[in-house]
Design a protein around this motif. Sequence first.
Motif, PDB file in Angstrom:
ATOM      1  N   SER A  87     105.624 -89.350  73.944  1.00  0.00           N
ATOM      2  CA  SER A  87     106.861 -89.913  74.483  1.00  0.00           C
ATOM      3  C   SER A  87     106.575 -90.865  75.637  1.00  0.00           C
ATOM      4  O   SER A  87     105.460 -90.899  76.174  1.00  0.00           O
ATOM      5  N   THR A 112     107.836 -91.337  64.125  1.00  0.00           N
ATOM      6  CA  THR A 112     106.735 -90.937  63.263  1.00  0.00           C
ATOM      7  C   THR A 112     106.564 -91.818  62.036  1.00  0.00           C
ATOM      8  O   THR A 112     105.727 -91.526  61.175  1.00  0.00           O
ATOM      9  N   ASN A 163     106.187 -85.200  75.950  1.00  0.00           N
ATOM     10  CA  ASN A 163     106.269 -84.615  74.608  1.00  0.00           C
ATOM     11  C   ASN A 163     105.314 -85.335  73.672  1.00  0.00           C
ATOM     12  O   ASN A 163     105.081 -86.531  73.795  1.00  0.00           O
ATOM     13  N   THR A 164     104.791 -84.557  72.743  1.00  0.00           N
ATOM     14  CA  THR A 164     103.846 -85.096  71.774  1.00  0.00           C
ATOM     15  C   THR A 164     104.152 -84.559  70.383  1.00  0.00           C
ATOM     16  O   THR A 164     104.802 -83.523  70.224  1.00  0.00           O
ATOM     17  N   TYR A 165     103.668 -85.295  69.410  1.00  0.00           N
ATOM     18  CA  TYR A 165     103.746 -84.871  68.010  1.00  0.00           C
ATOM     19  C   TYR A 165     102.370 -85.060  67.388  1.00  0.00           C
ATOM     20  O   TYR A 165     101.672 -86.041  67.684  1.00  0.00           O
ATOM     21  N   TYR A 166     101.966 -84.122  66.537  1.00  0.00           N
ATOM     22  CA  TYR A 166     100.707 -84.234  65.799  1.00  0.00           C
ATOM     23  C   TYR A 166     100.955 -83.922  64.329  1.00  0.00           C
ATOM     24  O   TYR A 166     101.714 -83.000  63.998  1.00  0.00           O
ATOM     25  N   SER A 167     100.302 -84.658  63.473  1.00  0.00           N
ATOM     26  CA  SER A 167     100.362 -84.315  62.059  1.00  0.00           C
ATOM     27  C   SER A 167      99.570 -83.030  61.833  1.00  0.00           C
ATOM     28  O   SER A 167      98.689 -82.668  62.621  1.00  0.00           O
ATOM     29  N   LEU A 216     110.265 -89.235  69.502  1.00  0.00           N
ATOM     30  CA  LEU A 216     108.900 -89.284  68.999  1.00  0.00           C
ATOM     31  C   LEU A 216     108.901 -89.914  67.602  1.00  0.00           C
ATOM     32  O   LEU A 216     108.957 -89.214  66.593  1.00  0.00           O
ATOM     33  N   THR A 266     101.935 -88.938  68.236  1.00  0.00           N
ATOM     34  CA  THR A 266     102.813 -89.766  69.052  1.00  0.00           C
ATOM     35  C   THR A 266     102.961 -89.110  70.421  1.00  0.00           C
ATOM     36  O   THR A 266     102.770 -87.887  70.562  1.00  0.00           O
ATOM     37  N   LYS A 271      96.348 -81.529  64.077  1.00  0.00           N
ATOM     38  CA  LYS A 271      96.849 -80.625  65.117  1.00  0.00           C
ATOM     39  C   LYS A 271      95.791 -79.587  65.463  1.00  0.00           C
ATOM     40  O   LYS A 271      95.172 -78.985  64.586  1.00  0.00           O
TER      41      LYS A 271
END
Length: 128
Positions: free
Chosen positions: A52, A110, A57-61, A108, A50, A65
Amino acid sequence: QVQLVESGGGLVQAGGSLRLSCTISVRTFGHYAMGWFRQAPGKEREIIATISWDGGNTYYSTSVKGRFTVSRDSAENTVNLQMNSLEPKDTAVYYCASDRTVGSSLHLPTTSPEYDYWGQGTQVTVSS
């Protein structure tokens, strides 16, 4: 009407790279976080990344990652997913999605219910 269109999928050998793009047909794209999901045959759809609304900002599984990078270009109304070091387990249909609500840069989402607009998906196949 909001439309999300993914492109860039295909067949690649293990260890190779692909870049997926998602084009969004609304001017207010920049107000929403965006997500990338994937669904492999016989498995549930899973979040993989994801970003923002402002790209800050980011998110990784954990499964992607260090190998995948999500980015966005608000001027072009696109969100991209650079996928490196691909593995056969990455084989799936990949979807982009737009957040349901406007949030802060720390927002973020998920989970699937947090997204309201989805692309049609693009197939990624990684051969061994």
